[in-house]
Write a protein that holds these residues in place. Structure first.
Motif, PDB file in Angstrom:
ATOM      1  N   ASN A 125      -6.579  -3.938   3.145  1.00  0.00           N
ATOM      2  CA  ASN A 125      -6.660  -2.586   2.600  1.00  0.00           C
ATOM      3  C   ASN A 125      -8.086  -2.107   2.372  1.00  0.00           C
ATOM      4  N   TRP A 169       0.852  -1.194   0.000  1.00  0.00           N
ATOM      5  CA  TRP A 169       0.000   0.000   0.000  1.00  0.00           C
ATOM      6  C   TRP A 169       0.882   1.235   0.000  1.00  0.00           C
ATOM      7  N   ASN A 226      -2.632   1.607  -5.731  1.00  0.00           N
ATOM      8  CA  ASN A 226      -3.477   1.392  -4.555  1.00  0.00           C
ATOM      9  C   ASN A 226      -4.849   0.840  -4.928  1.00  0.00           C
TER      10      ASN A 226
END
Length: 230
Positions: A96, A73, A86
């Motif tokens: 995430n 990330w 991302n």
């Protein structure tokens, strides 16, 4: 005075004789060997104690455990491509899911492919930042234990990226593969257009348009709609 001196000389001779007798008894070589053996024994004993202490020491270093693949990330996406990465990481790593909304602007909007809307009867809804984030969390919660998601993005030769100082336009073809432990899998294919903006130093997605590329393949938009919490 003479008698006292003779007495002291006699005692000195006696001590010298005792020392000589000791040397005669063991021999100079014997004394050296005895001391050497004692030193070797002490050395072995010392290292044995050190090894025992290290083996029992709870603070000693151990081989690291296999923690699996590290979660990827970009915490501070300072260019459009880190935000694009991302986007992939958000779907590929369940950890995430709660970070996904950080790469979406407050006025984010997703648009389904028009053919999907017509064929599958997708209602006209306001697919905003909250809807997008809730969808991903819902998706990850249902697939995390028995599936893996892999996102593949490819640039398009005749539709190059347009990068400006405060906005960017990016086209990509995509493939989203969902593989199940049972051996089955689903593949979603298509193309998207992203409009990103630089906001307070970081790049965020403001617009996402989804397009079909093959009439028979379900799109990323269909995957989202299947897991929409609406």
């Amino acid at each position: 005075m003479v008698m006292l001196k003779m007495k002291r000389d006699a005692q000195g001779d006696a001590k010298d004789c005792g020392t000589i007798r000791i040397l005669d008894s063991y021999g100079v070589h014997g004394i050296c060997m005895k001391r050497l053996k004692r030193s070797v024994f002490c050395y072995i004993l010392l290292w044995s104690l050190i090894l025992i202490i290290c083996a029992c020491n709870p603070f000693s270093s151990r081989d690291s455990e296999d923690l699996g693949e590290a979660v990827q990330w970009n915490a501070y996406p300072i260019n459009p491509y880190e935000t694009l990465d991302n986007l992939e990481f958000a779907f590929e790593y369940t950890q995430n899911a709660n970070r996904f909304n950080t790469i979406l602007s407050e006025n984010f909007t997703f648009y389904f492919d028009s053919q999907d809307v017509n064929e599958y009867g997708i209602p006209v809804i306001s697919w905003n930042r909250a809807t997008e984030n809730d969808m991903l969390i819902f998706l990850q919660n249902h697939l995390a234990e028995n599936a893996e998601i892999e996102v593949t993005l490819n640039s398009i030769d005749n539709e190059p990226d347009d990068l400006q100082s405060h906005f960017a336009e990016i086209y990509r073809t995509y493939e989203v593969a969902v593989s199940y432990n049972s051996g089955g899998y689903n593949t979603y294919q298509g193309k998207f257009y992203l409009y990103l903006e630089e906001i307070s130093g970081f790049w965020k997605i403001s617009l996402w348009f989804d397009y079909r590329t093959e009439s028979d393949d379900p799109t990323w938009g269909m995957l989202k709609y299947d897991f929409a919490p609406i």
